[in-house]
Design a protein around this motif. Sequence first.
Motif, PDB file in Angstrom:
ATOM      1  N   UNK A  86     -11.405  18.881  25.005  1.00 49.73           N
ATOM      2  CA  UNK A  86     -11.045  19.872  23.995  1.00 49.73           C
ATOM      3  C   UNK A  86      -9.534  19.877  23.761  1.00 49.73           C
ATOM      4  N   UNK A  87      -8.778  20.029  24.822  1.00 50.06           N
ATOM      5  CA  UNK A  87      -7.323  20.155  24.698  1.00 50.06           C
ATOM      6  C   UNK A  87      -6.696  18.834  24.243  1.00 50.06           C
ATOM      7  N   UNK A  88      -7.169  17.718  24.772  1.00 47.11           N
ATOM      8  CA  UNK A  88      -6.566  16.436  24.391  1.00 47.11           C
ATOM      9  C   UNK A  88      -6.867  16.091  22.930  1.00 47.11           C
TER      10      UNK A  88
ATOM     11  N   UNK B 212     -16.637  15.026  28.446  1.00 46.98           N
ATOM     12  CA  UNK B 212     -15.320  14.909  27.815  1.00 46.98           C
ATOM     13  C   UNK B 212     -15.482  14.744  26.305  1.00 46.98           C
ATOM     14  N   UNK B 213     -16.403  13.874  25.906  1.00 42.27           N
ATOM     15  CA  UNK B 213     -16.665  13.672  24.474  1.00 42.27           C
ATOM     16  C   UNK B 213     -17.182  14.953  23.835  1.00 42.27           C
ATOM     17  N   UNK B 214     -18.057  15.668  24.541  1.00 38.89           N
ATOM     18  CA  UNK B 214     -18.547  16.953  24.023  1.00 38.89           C
ATOM     19  C   UNK B 214     -17.387  17.916  23.811  1.00 38.89           C
ATOM     20  N   UNK B 215     -16.398  17.876  24.704  1.00 37.12           N
ATOM     21  CA  UNK B 215     -15.214  18.724  24.538  1.00 37.12           C
ATOM     22  C   UNK B 215     -14.437  18.386  23.275  1.00 37.12           C
ATOM     23  N   UNK B 216     -14.381  17.109  22.917  1.00 34.41           N
ATOM     24  CA  UNK B 216     -13.682  16.738  21.678  1.00 34.41           C
ATOM     25  C   UNK B 216     -14.454  17.231  20.453  1.00 34.41           C
ATOM     26  N   UNK B 217     -15.779  17.187  20.514  1.00 35.32           N
ATOM     27  CA  UNK B 217     -16.579  17.718  19.410  1.00 35.32           C
ATOM     28  C   UNK B 217     -16.369  19.230  19.285  1.00 35.32           C
ATOM     29  N   UNK B 218     -16.292  19.907  20.431  1.00 37.10           N
ATOM     30  CA  UNK B 218     -16.050  21.348  20.403  1.00 37.10           C
ATOM     31  C   UNK B 218     -14.688  21.658  19.790  1.00 37.10           C
ATOM     32  N   UNK B 219     -13.686  20.823  20.068  1.00 41.16           N
ATOM     33  CA  UNK B 219     -12.361  21.024  19.482  1.00 41.16           C
ATOM     34  C   UNK B 219     -12.408  20.879  17.966  1.00 41.16           C
ATOM     35  N   UNK B 220     -13.201  19.942  17.493  1.00 42.79           N
ATOM     36  CA  UNK B 220     -13.308  19.750  16.045  1.00 42.79           C
ATOM     37  C   UNK B 220     -14.038  20.926  15.397  1.00 42.79           C
TER      38      UNK B 220
END
Length: 364
Positions: free
Chosen positions: A59-61, A211-219
């Motif tokens: 998410x943060x990255x 980790x990938x799920x965190x990037x989707x959550x960030x989007x």
Amino acid sequence: MTAQPLRLEALTGLRGLAAWLVVFYHIRLSLTSLLPAPVIAFLAKGYLAVDLFFMLSGFVLWLTYGPRLARFEPGVIGNFWWRRIARIWPLHAVVLMAFILLAMLLTVTGRDHSGYPFAELPLHVVLMQNWGFTGALAWNHPAWSISTEMAAYLLFPLLAVAGRRAMGPAALIAGLGLLLAGLFALFAAQGHASLGDAITSLGLPRCLIEFTAGTFAARLWLHWQALPSAPRIGLACGTGAVMTGAAGLGLALAETAWVPLMLLLVLLAMALAQGRIAGWLASGPLHWLGEVSYSTYLCHFGLFIVFKLFLVGADLQLGLWKLAVFLGLLVIVSGLSHALVELPAQRALNAMQPRRSPNTALSR
């Protein structure tokens, strides 16, 4: 980013709480004479905080580096990798050196040192110990997750490129559903229902998927954070997390079927929140615990081993005052290692990184 700082600062406090859940997970068996069985059972699930760490990291990255890495410029990618190594490796190296000294002491005094295989030490030095090359956790056990995080950092530029195409909330939610379903299927295919099972073989894909799920959550957060309804969406996410947890426990579902979704909803709820809970997490002692959480996470396991050697009896149980002494020592060690190792080493290494043009350098 246009969000109020409070929303993301709350995630720092959340990270601090998660780090201490891992601490109590590792010391729980020495608290059975002090705490009731239901509390011990709750602490036995503290390893799930690691799953929250993985999602928080993605998410943060994504918010910090995603758009710039999506350009896939060598200078930007190299800068990113350098900064991530500067962030995680120095303290890991110092703690690992302390474990080496402990292993040598155990060896010369004739005590059991089977948990410290010197043949595997090179893998630990380069943070590759949990990439499928070993059959059991060794040395500083919590560092297994740092090893898988390193793999996520190496792959993150490719993930950023793959994610540079704009996606609406519906598509992102569908993507999250596929990721979490894939995680469940992966564990189920190997006969595992717990996220803490088979760490040496499943820990790496567990990290990469979450980790990938965190990037989707960030989007998703980028779509929602500026909306007037953002606090209500955050409340809905929090309510969904509670309902997911209640359903998972009530129906005795496999942990892999509901815990990742619950943690993802908690993450989004905290990132979108503006109320008292967010304020509580974003300020004061909890925020400080979040700031030093990496030190707490890496240092607590070895500190507890030494503490037991010198101050705990054969029953390995902690009384109230010994627990207080250990927790106080861990707070002190966390603060000192953060101030004297983490931050200075990070600044020094970042100052040494190869100079790039202003158009390709990362600013943080």
